[in-house]
Design an enzyme around this catalytic site. Sequence first.
Site, PDB file in Angstrom:
ATOM      1  N   TYR A 196      17.720  29.514  11.093  1.00 45.45           N
ATOM      2  CA  TYR A 196      16.604  30.280  11.643  1.00 45.45           C
ATOM      3  C   TYR A 196      16.504  30.165  13.154  1.00 45.45           C
ATOM      4  O   TYR A 196      16.718  29.096  13.710  1.00 45.45           O
ATOM      5  CB  TYR A 196      15.284  29.769  11.064  1.00 45.45           C
ATOM      6  CG  TYR A 196      15.093  30.044   9.592  1.00 45.45           C
ATOM      7  CD1 TYR A 196      14.980  31.344   9.117  1.00 45.45           C
ATOM      8  CD2 TYR A 196      14.988  28.992   8.693  1.00 45.45           C
ATOM      9  CE1 TYR A 196      14.777  31.589   7.767  1.00 45.45           C
ATOM     10  CE2 TYR A 196      14.776  29.223   7.342  1.00 45.45           C
ATOM     11  CZ  TYR A 196      14.686  30.528   6.883  1.00 45.45           C
ATOM     12  OH  TYR A 196      14.474  30.757   5.565  1.00 45.45           O
TER      13      TYR A 196
ATOM     14  N   LYS B 246       0.840  -1.202   0.000  1.00 47.83           N
ATOM     15  CA  LYS B 246       0.000   0.000   0.000  1.00 47.83           C
ATOM     16  C   LYS B 246       0.880   1.259   0.000  1.00 47.83           C
ATOM     17  O   LYS B 246       2.081   1.182   0.289  1.00 47.83           O
ATOM     18  CB  LYS B 246      -0.908  -0.007   1.231  1.00 47.83           C
ATOM     19  CG  LYS B 246      -0.152   0.122   2.541  1.00 47.83           C
ATOM     20  CD  LYS B 246      -1.056  -0.145   3.733  1.00 47.83           C
ATOM     21  CE  LYS B 246      -0.287  -0.014   5.028  1.00 47.83           C
ATOM     22  NZ  LYS B 246      -0.980  -0.652   6.166  1.00 47.83           N
TER      23      LYS B 246
HETATM   24  C1  LIG Z   1      -0.315  -1.832   6.701  1.00 52.21           C
HETATM   25  C2  LIG Z   1      -0.983  -3.102   7.044  1.00 52.21           C
HETATM   26  C3  LIG Z   1      -0.264  -4.296   7.205  1.00 52.21           C
HETATM   27  C4  LIG Z   1       1.247  -4.352   7.217  1.00 52.21           C
HETATM   28  O1  LIG Z   1       1.731  -3.921   8.474  1.00 52.21           O
HETATM   29  P1  LIG Z   1       3.310  -3.944   8.816  1.00 52.21           P
HETATM   30  O2  LIG Z   1       3.367  -3.650  10.254  1.00 52.21           O
HETATM   31  O3  LIG Z   1       3.937  -2.914   7.968  1.00 52.21           O
HETATM   32  O4  LIG Z   1       3.801  -5.305   8.485  1.00 52.21           O
HETATM   33  C5  LIG Z   1      -0.973  -5.469   7.381  1.00 52.21           C
HETATM   34  N1  LIG Z   1      -2.327  -5.466   7.430  1.00 52.21           N
HETATM   35  C6  LIG Z   1      -3.046  -4.337   7.307  1.00 52.21           C
HETATM   36  C7  LIG Z   1      -4.530  -4.405   7.387  1.00 52.21           C
HETATM   37  C8  LIG Z   1      -2.413  -3.122   7.129  1.00 52.21           C
HETATM   38  O5  LIG Z   1      -3.128  -1.990   7.030  1.00 52.21           O
END
Ligand SMILES: *Cc1c(COP(=O)(O)O)cnc(C)c1O
Length: 385
Positions: free
Chosen positions: A267, A34
């Site tokens: 800054y 994702k």
């Molecule tokens: C992002 C996500 C994962 C992966 O999680 P990690 O901790 O990066 O391994 C698995 N399941 C769902 C539903 C997620 O949203």
Amino acid sequence: MFLSSALITVHLENLRHNLKTLLARHPLLMPVIKADAYGHGIVAVARVLAEEGITHMAVGSVGEGALLRQDGHTAFLLALLGLARDEDTAIAANYDITPLVHNRESLQRILVQSHLTGRPTPLSIAVKFDTGMSRLGFRVEEAADLADYLRTLHEVHPVLVMSHLAASDTPALDAFTHEQAKRFLDAAASMKAVFPNIKTSLTNSPGLLCWPSYVGDLARPGVTLYGGNPLHGTDRAKLGMGLLPVMEMAAPVLSVHPVEQGATVSYGCLYKAPRDIRVAVVGAGYADGYPRALSMRGAVLVRGRRAPILGRVCMQMCIVDVTDIPGVEPGDTAYLLGGPGPLSIRPEELAEWWGTISYEVFCALGRNRRVSEKKFSEYSRRHES
Ligand SMILES: *Cc1c(COP(=O)(O)O)cnc(C)c1O
């Protein structure tokens, strides 16, 4: 023409290494790609996964899934955000993407849409249960009723039952994780009673590393694929060791000059030189996702050494101390993440300075211009010679 001088690259060989390491823990993975593969580039990452024989992948939006279909992928694609927009139902159907369905309303939306389009084949869906996140998901108590209802529908075909762990990276919350796993087993049993072939999936990366028996059929590792250790800083950190960082970020040194004792830097005059020092100005700042929170906290790697950030991080620049690093000159490469040698900046280290987790480091820096490893190393050599 480039709008920024900061660059990232993605080491796909390290991704392969991490994938193999994870496959040794559980043979059936649905890697989570994702958010543009946590900033690593979903198209390039998915190609590597497919080459390595991965048959299931979890994307975020349905649109990310469509992008992969257009790139020729035949893997099972789960969209974790479900059908977020009206048009997503048609996209999911056309591109054979399995959306997560998390409440009656999201189910209803599919039914309405499929009546509108008169689609003959049912849409594959993943049924998500809320076992403790209070984010997306049906209540576990309604699992049996829901399964009975789903059986009556010819518009959808449940192929996966899943949930998500809230605290599997936190040993102090083990009891919570065990409770979630127990609830998930209940929900999965209700679904399996009606759909005997349905697959199950519970664990993210830390869940897979700590609780292999809770995985179900498919593990869903995300951050570990990219070399992040979600157990960093806990007494289980060693379970996530041996993973190799995949992302690197570099920016050029724009100027090197002395700053006299008593003068202030950047800054707000936060840093005042305690003696005569030499500073380098690096061409990356918060516009490049390198956050202002690193003011007076972070460090970059120049000529294999650590150069601490002095004063505030600016929009497209930051200023570092190179007093003790001989030979630094304009055009050198400064590594903001990664870099060659033993002092390479690890994602967890950067995250700690930043006050966040490696996940956010990757997503934020991953929005920069991405170049091939070859281009990146040519660029770095040019700036290191
Ligand atoms: C992002 C996500 C994962 C992966 O999680 P990690 O901790 O990066 O391994 C698995 N399941 C769902 C539903 C997620 O949203």
